[in-house]
Structures are given as structure tokens and as C-alpha cells.
Design a protein around this motif. Structure first.
Motif, short mmCIF file in Angstrom:
data_model
loop_
_atom_site.label_atom_id
_atom_site.label_comp_id
_atom_site.label_asym_id
_atom_site.label_seq_id
_atom_site.Cartn_x
_atom_site.Cartn_y
_atom_site.Cartn_z
N GLY A 1 -3.33 1.07 7.12
CA GLY A 1 -2.83 1.53 5.68
C GLY A 1 -1.64 0.64 5.29
O GLY A 1 -1.44 0.22 4.03
N ILE A 2 -0.78 0.53 6.22
CA ILE A 2 0.47 -0.43 6.04
C ILE A 2 0.18 -1.83 5.68
O ILE A 2 0.66 -2.55 4.93
N THR A 3 -1.00 -2.32 6.53
CA THR A 3 -1.53 -3.67 6.18
C THR A 3 -2.11 -3.94 4.93
O THR A 3 -1.85 -4.87 3.90
N GLU A 4 -2.81 -2.86 4.46
CA GLU A 4 -3.47 -2.90 3.04
C GLU A 4 -2.34 -2.88 1.94
O GLU A 4 -2.38 -3.63 1.20
N GLN A 5 -1.33 -2.15 2.27
CA GLN A 5 -0.16 -2.25 1.39
C GLN A 5 0.41 -3.62 1.18
O GLN A 5 0.76 -4.08 0.10
#
Length: 99
Positions: A53-57
Motif C-alpha cells: 500500500g505504501i509503495t502504491e502511494q
């Protein structure tokens, strides 16, 4: 599991440590996040899902605009890599270093 985390770490550390933004960073992070999300759902692993999720952000926002989030992702990736035990490979704290 190693490949997507190592890909994330390589992109983020190049940016955070050397201030180099790799040419294909978005594609690399997008691919790594998708693979981590797939693994996280298969294994019900919250840590992998969080890193995905952080990477997608980071891909959506751009690392340049949120270096704090990039640092968080890099720290999470490093922590996950430290926790993984490769079968047959001794860790520094192991008494028996025989292969």
C-alpha cells in the motif's frame, strides 16, 4: 517474496541515499507492489500488504514530493528482509555456521 522487496529497496535507497531517481522507478514499484499485494493476500500477511500500500502511494504521489513516506517504505522493506530466514543459510546469531 524477495524479488519485489529487493526491487523496492533498490529504488528507494537509490533515491534516498544517492539522490538518484531510476528511469523505470514507477514501473518497478508498480510491479513490486502488485506482487506483494498478491503474496500478502495469499498468506494473510499484514506487513506485506502494508508495504504494498505504501509503495502504491509512492507511485501515485511521486517519491520526490513525499520523502518521509519513501523513508517509511524503505525502513519497512529493510525490516521485512531482516526477518526472512533463508533455509540452509545460517544467520549471524546462529551458533552452527555449517552449510
Amino acid at each position: 517474496m524477495f524479488d519485489p522487496i529487493v526491487d523496492i529497496r533498490d529504488v528507494l535507497e537509490s533515491f534516498l541515499v544517492d539522490e538518484v531517481l531510476l528511469a523505470d522507478w514507477r514501473a518497478t514499484l508498480t510491479s513490486a507492489a502488485a506482487r506483494l499485494e498478491e503474496l500478502a493476500r495469499a498468506w494473510s500477511d499484514g506487513d506485506l500488504l502494508n508495504l504494498a500500500g505504501i509503495t502504491e502511494q509512492l507511485v501515485a504521489k511521486s517519491m520526490v514530493s513525499d520523502t518521509a513516506l519513501a523513508r517509511t517504505a524503505a525502513d519497512n522493506a529493510a525490516r521485512l528482509l531482516e526477518q526472512v530466514r533463508i533455509p540452509g543459510v545460517p544467520r549471524p546469531e546462529d551458533e552452527d555456521w555449517a552449510f
